[in-house]
Write a protein that holds these residues in place. Sequence first.
Motif, PDB file in Angstrom:
ATOM      1  N   LEU A 139      92.917 -19.256  35.204  1.00 11.76           N
ATOM      2  CA  LEU A 139      93.059 -19.086  36.643  1.00 11.76           C
ATOM      3  C   LEU A 139      94.024 -20.127  37.198  1.00 11.76           C
ATOM      4  O   LEU A 139      93.917 -21.314  36.880  1.00 11.76           O
ATOM      5  CB  LEU A 139      91.689 -19.251  37.306  1.00 11.76           C
ATOM      6  CG  LEU A 139      91.632 -19.051  38.820  1.00 11.76           C
ATOM      7  CD1 LEU A 139      91.815 -17.580  39.162  1.00 11.76           C
ATOM      8  CD2 LEU A 139      90.305 -19.571  39.369  1.00 11.76           C
ATOM      9  N   GLN A 140      94.968 -19.665  37.994  1.00 10.86           N
ATOM     10  CA  GLN A 140      95.870 -20.535  38.735  1.00 10.86           C
ATOM     11  C   GLN A 140      95.560 -20.358  40.223  1.00 10.86           C
ATOM     12  O   GLN A 140      95.145 -19.279  40.646  1.00 10.86           O
ATOM     13  CB  GLN A 140      97.338 -20.154  38.498  1.00 10.86           C
ATOM     14  CG  GLN A 140      97.663 -19.719  37.083  1.00 10.86           C
ATOM     15  CD  GLN A 140      98.056 -20.875  36.203  1.00 10.86           C
ATOM     16  OE1 GLN A 140      97.582 -21.983  36.396  1.00 10.86           O
ATOM     17  NE2 GLN A 140      98.905 -20.625  35.225  1.00 10.86           N
ATOM     18  N   ALA A 141      95.770 -21.385  41.017  1.00  9.22           N
ATOM     19  CA  ALA A 141      95.535 -21.259  42.452  1.00  9.22           C
ATOM     20  C   ALA A 141      96.387 -22.277  43.204  1.00  9.22           C
ATOM     21  O   ALA A 141      96.718 -23.346  42.682  1.00  9.22           O
ATOM     22  CB  ALA A 141      94.062 -21.466  42.793  1.00  9.22           C
ATOM     23  N   ARG A 276      95.570 -25.180  37.918  1.00  9.57           N
ATOM     24  CA  ARG A 276      96.114 -24.385  36.818  1.00  9.57           C
ATOM     25  C   ARG A 276      95.188 -24.508  35.621  1.00  9.57           C
ATOM     26  O   ARG A 276      94.466 -25.488  35.457  1.00  9.57           O
ATOM     27  CB  ARG A 276      97.516 -24.866  36.436  1.00  9.57           C
ATOM     28  CG  ARG A 276      97.568 -26.306  35.961  1.00  9.57           C
ATOM     29  CD  ARG A 276      98.972 -26.740  35.601  1.00  9.57           C
ATOM     30  NE  ARG A 276      98.980 -28.102  35.069  1.00  9.57           N
ATOM     31  CZ  ARG A 276     100.073 -28.719  34.620  1.00  9.57           C
ATOM     32  NH1 ARG A 276     101.232 -28.100  34.646  1.00  9.57           N
ATOM     33  NH2 ARG A 276      99.994 -29.947  34.138  1.00  9.57           N
ATOM     34  N   LEU A 295      95.314 -18.178  47.067  1.00  7.39           N
ATOM     35  CA  LEU A 295      96.421 -17.602  46.281  1.00  7.39           C
ATOM     36  C   LEU A 295      96.133 -17.659  44.777  1.00  7.39           C
ATOM     37  O   LEU A 295      96.877 -18.262  43.988  1.00  7.39           O
ATOM     38  CB  LEU A 295      97.738 -18.328  46.592  1.00  7.39           C
ATOM     39  CG  LEU A 295      98.215 -18.271  48.056  1.00  7.39           C
ATOM     40  CD1 LEU A 295      99.527 -19.020  48.215  1.00  7.39           C
ATOM     41  CD2 LEU A 295      98.356 -16.841  48.539  1.00  7.39           C
ATOM     42  N   THR A 296      95.033 -17.053  44.368  1.00  6.96           N
ATOM     43  CA  THR A 296      94.648 -17.079  42.959  1.00  6.96           C
ATOM     44  C   THR A 296      95.484 -16.109  42.136  1.00  6.96           C
ATOM     45  O   THR A 296      95.950 -15.075  42.636  1.00  6.96           O
ATOM     46  CB  THR A 296      93.157 -16.740  42.803  1.00  6.96           C
ATOM     47  OG1 THR A 296      92.910 -15.450  43.367  1.00  6.96           O
ATOM     48  CG2 THR A 296      92.293 -17.782  43.477  1.00  6.96           C
ATOM     49  N   ARG A 297      95.638 -16.458  40.873  1.00  7.31           N
ATOM     50  CA  ARG A 297      96.378 -15.621  39.925  1.00  7.31           C
ATOM     51  C   ARG A 297      95.797 -15.829  38.536  1.00  7.31           C
ATOM     52  O   ARG A 297      95.436 -16.951  38.174  1.00  7.31           O
ATOM     53  CB  ARG A 297      97.860 -15.998  39.938  1.00  7.31           C
ATOM     54  CG  ARG A 297      98.744 -15.194  39.000  1.00  7.31           C
ATOM     55  CD  ARG A 297     100.210 -15.438  39.312  1.00  7.31           C
ATOM     56  NE  ARG A 297     100.598 -16.817  39.115  1.00  7.31           N
ATOM     57  CZ  ARG A 297     101.128 -17.292  37.982  1.00  7.31           C
ATOM     58  NH1 ARG A 297     101.302 -16.491  36.948  1.00  7.31           N
ATOM     59  NH2 ARG A 297     101.469 -18.554  37.883  1.00  7.31           N
ATOM     60  N   VAL A 298      95.692 -14.759  37.786  1.00  5.47           N
ATOM     61  CA  VAL A 298      95.158 -14.835  36.422  1.00  5.47           C
ATOM     62  C   VAL A 298      96.287 -14.618  35.428  1.00  5.47           C
ATOM     63  O   VAL A 298      97.127 -13.733  35.603  1.00  5.47           O
ATOM     64  CB  VAL A 298      94.034 -13.802  36.207  1.00  5.47           C
ATOM     65  CG1 VAL A 298      93.589 -13.782  34.748  1.00  5.47           C
ATOM     66  CG2 VAL A 298      92.845 -14.104  37.115  1.00  5.47           C
ATOM     67  N   GLN A 299      96.288 -15.410  34.371  1.00  7.01           N
ATOM     68  CA  GLN A 299      97.334 -15.337  33.349  1.00  7.01           C
ATOM     69  C   GLN A 299      96.707 -15.475  31.970  1.00  7.01           C
ATOM     70  O   GLN A 299      95.655 -16.098  31.807  1.00  7.01           O
ATOM     71  CB  GLN A 299      98.350 -16.460  33.579  1.00  7.01           C
ATOM     72  CG  GLN A 299      99.580 -16.387  32.703  1.00  7.01           C
ATOM     73  CD  GLN A 299     100.574 -17.487  33.039  1.00  7.01           C
ATOM     74  OE1 GLN A 299     100.211 -18.522  33.602  1.00  7.01           O
ATOM     75  NE2 GLN A 299     101.823 -17.275  32.722  1.00  7.01           N
TER      76      GLN A 299
END
Length: 413
Positions: A139-141, A276, A295-299
């Motif tokens: 998880l990124q934010a 991150r 502003l979360t994002r999954v990678q």
Amino acid sequence: MATDRATELKVLRAEEFDGWWEHLVRAFGAGPASAEERELDRSLTDFERSLAVWEGSELVGTGGAFRFRMTVPGGAVLPTAGVTMVSVAATHRRRGVLTSMMRRQLDDVREWGEPLAALTASEPAIYGRFGYAAATFQLQAEIDTSRVTLDVPAGTDGVRVRYAAPAEVLAACEAVYARTVPLRPGMLARQPGWERVALLDPESERDGASALQCVVAERDGEVTGYARFRTRLGWSPSGHDGTVALEDLAAVDPVSDAALWQFLFGIDLMSKLTVRGRPVDDAWQYLVSDIRRCLTRVQDKGYVRLVDVGAALAARTYQTPVDVVLAVEDAFCPWNTGRWRLTGDPKGASCERTTDPAELALSVRELGAAYLGGVSLLSLARAGRVAELRPGALAEASTAFGSPVTPWLPHGF
């Protein structure tokens, strides 16, 4: 320019390390590295498990495998080859250099008796053909702490948070980390020397931010959590606009975890928190007032490969009882190809070869994706990657393979 000169794959010798390491740095397009970084990498490198490909006197390929132990569902910690430092000279692409290293390495891993191999991929498209699949995600934010607040659990105010020099509290922080390892699939039991990686702090990589800072959480005089971070001061026409960059955080209980996040949200002159490499189900997401402003994002993060299908599947436990025959295809490691009967439950499992009719058909890649419980077999079947040969087998196996917490690889290698 193409050449007919033959390449030769050899085990790395200690006296070859500097050239080997410089080749790796160039292959990844990195700038000059510090002497501290080089020495740390040297100290962690297992020369007997590292490979070099030569064309005459020219080094054209590198690869290695750390000795790791990874938590699998059920809490067992399984010997795992941590595939690392893989590079091929730009002059020698598409000439079989990488394939030769992967072939040798997986043969070695099997001989070493390590059922799993894992890596973090700089280019994900490369490793699928060798049987690796994304099994953990991160998880990124980017959190607007000027507008997002936390609703922390009762008892958080009873946790003391204090600054500490990162090196001075390293042992206490490592003890906290060790307590978290059995609780989540994908985590790595820290091998000797790896604790130093978290303290590596070359000024060239700070990007204008502060030196590494650390706070510890304490309850009843015991360290129960820590956070390592940097700050970057900034100003806009409306006032302060600084950023906190979280590097690492661990805690042994919910209130210590919440106290650390509360601290990070409230640092003076800072209006943004960047996060991150965190678990996809990280608890802070359920404490914030406005997840949209985070502003979360999954990678993708950790890629897993079953080197010994029987041993790997028998080493973990299963959420619900399962008894299923798997038809496994593994073109790169053909010793895994065939039918396997997996029988397991929350207490343990066995996985043996069988001549019974297959009930699910899949490749070793799909097994790698699902192995830690973060990717469901049902989802893979919807993508056409798993075939159900007995009605009901897919739902049974997919539920059993799951994990109550999402798997997480806590750091790169």
